[in-house]
Design an enzyme around this catalytic site. Sequence first.
Site, mmCIF file in Angstrom:
data_model
loop_
_atom_site.group_PDB
_atom_site.id
_atom_site.type_symbol
_atom_site.label_atom_id
_atom_site.label_comp_id
_atom_site.label_asym_id
_atom_site.label_seq_id
_atom_site.Cartn_x
_atom_site.Cartn_y
_atom_site.Cartn_z
ATOM 1 N N THR A 271 14.907 2.045 80.251
ATOM 2 C CA THR A 271 16.329 1.780 80.558
ATOM 3 C C THR A 271 17.225 2.733 79.784
ATOM 4 O OG1 THR A 271 15.972 -0.563 81.019
ATOM 5 C CG2 THR A 271 18.175 0.080 80.345
ATOM 6 N N GLU B 250 8.900 9.630 76.917
ATOM 7 C CA GLU B 250 7.815 8.850 76.331
ATOM 8 C C GLU B 250 6.598 9.750 76.257
ATOM 9 O OE1 GLU B 250 8.052 5.204 78.562
ATOM 10 O OE2 GLU B 250 9.071 4.209 76.911
ATOM 11 N N ASN C 222 3.181 3.036 78.097
ATOM 12 C CA ASN C 222 3.623 2.127 79.157
ATOM 13 C C ASN C 222 2.536 1.216 79.705
ATOM 14 O OD1 ASN C 222 6.562 2.670 79.749
ATOM 15 N ND2 ASN C 222 5.712 4.723 79.577
#
Lengths: 206, 227
Positions: B1, B87, B222
């Site tokens: 987000t 990430e 993730n």
Amino acid sequence: QKAAKTVDKYSLYVPKSGVFPKGFEVASLASGVKKNGNRDLGIILNTNKSRPSNAAAVFTTNRFKAAPVLVSRQVLDSGSGEGVNAIVVNSGCANAVTGELGMQDAQNVAGQVNTHIGKQNSTLVMSTGVIGQRLQMDKISKGINTLFDQKQFGSDFDSWLNLAKSICTTDTFPKLISSKFQLSNGTEYTLTGISKGAGMICPNMA
Amino acid sequence: TLLGFIVTDLPIKASALQTMLTAAANRSFNCISVDGDMSTNDTICMLANGAVDNSVIDEASPDFEQVKSQVTEFAKQLAQLVVRDGEGATKFVTVNVKNSANFKDARIIAETISNSMLVKSALYGQDANWGRILCAIGYSKLENLASLDESKINVSFIATDNSSPRELKLISNGVPQFDIDERRASEILALPDLEILVDMGTGSEECQFWTCDLSHEYVTINGDYRS
């Protein structure tokens, strides 16, 4: 590849000082929502009384908009962006896909800050973290009261940096920048920005 | 987000503030991609509290355009930090699509390249896989071909460390450069910051998108976010 991975992004991109706009104070703490005990609740507050504070925002165009998105949009729409004095942000839980109860939680978070600052419809709310879980309102509510009751607000660099940390999730470094600018008449003004995000990133906000 | 806020002590009328922020977001936060996923919570807010003694800025003020431009450049810096984090990202990549017939097409093409998992994997592996870039341009969801003329397109890698040659041509006027200098390509792709330049040759509009590579670490992070 190994060399690239060992780059210390924190030391590369996190400033050690900053300039901050007049009339804002910020506070943050670890409310206990994040399992690792890191800061997860932050508030930015307008303390300037000389003029009303105005706000604007752009939001996700995802059809499943989280409760804080809907509540913040209501606040902006109802006051046409005028008279917004605070933003409250929590990390660790996105309060997304939580239905009516999630809407009530988001409204209660904003309402609690409104009560502390003595103005209705004056607070925007943001959340980030896991989707499909309700906010732990007991922890967040207690955290908001602690920040106000213990007067934890400050305007120094550490306060701003801690606020940036409080909105992080999987981020490897907090994102804080600030700059002074000059208008054509010589008046100086300041911009300070904080952002968070590392994954689920391809926004198309409107 | 993505979450963010920009605060200023300037007095800015609410409607002007919204115009400013929307314009800034369209050239900054709406031009970044880490993984192509759009969150349920993406929000950027701006507060202007008027603590600085100056007349209120509205859309007709002489300072409006200047402040809008400064907010846009500021927002770009803030947005780029998100991509630099990524990430597991090891590279920061600017996708620069220029000389397009219109901005919308330039944006669509830049976004498509930025979201291609295969382009991003090649960047991680430092593989000068220009074919994947061209492939992404080819499947971009353009409404028509006003901006895309196969015989005019140029694609290059651009070094960002002042080394030379700064530009390594991969496709020249639609013709692939089969004798590409692989050693130079590897040098450029080893840089932590690099640029993919796409010159459409069909107009004068341009769009910059910022993306990153896709690493093994992304999956690791993730794979257990919720649990």
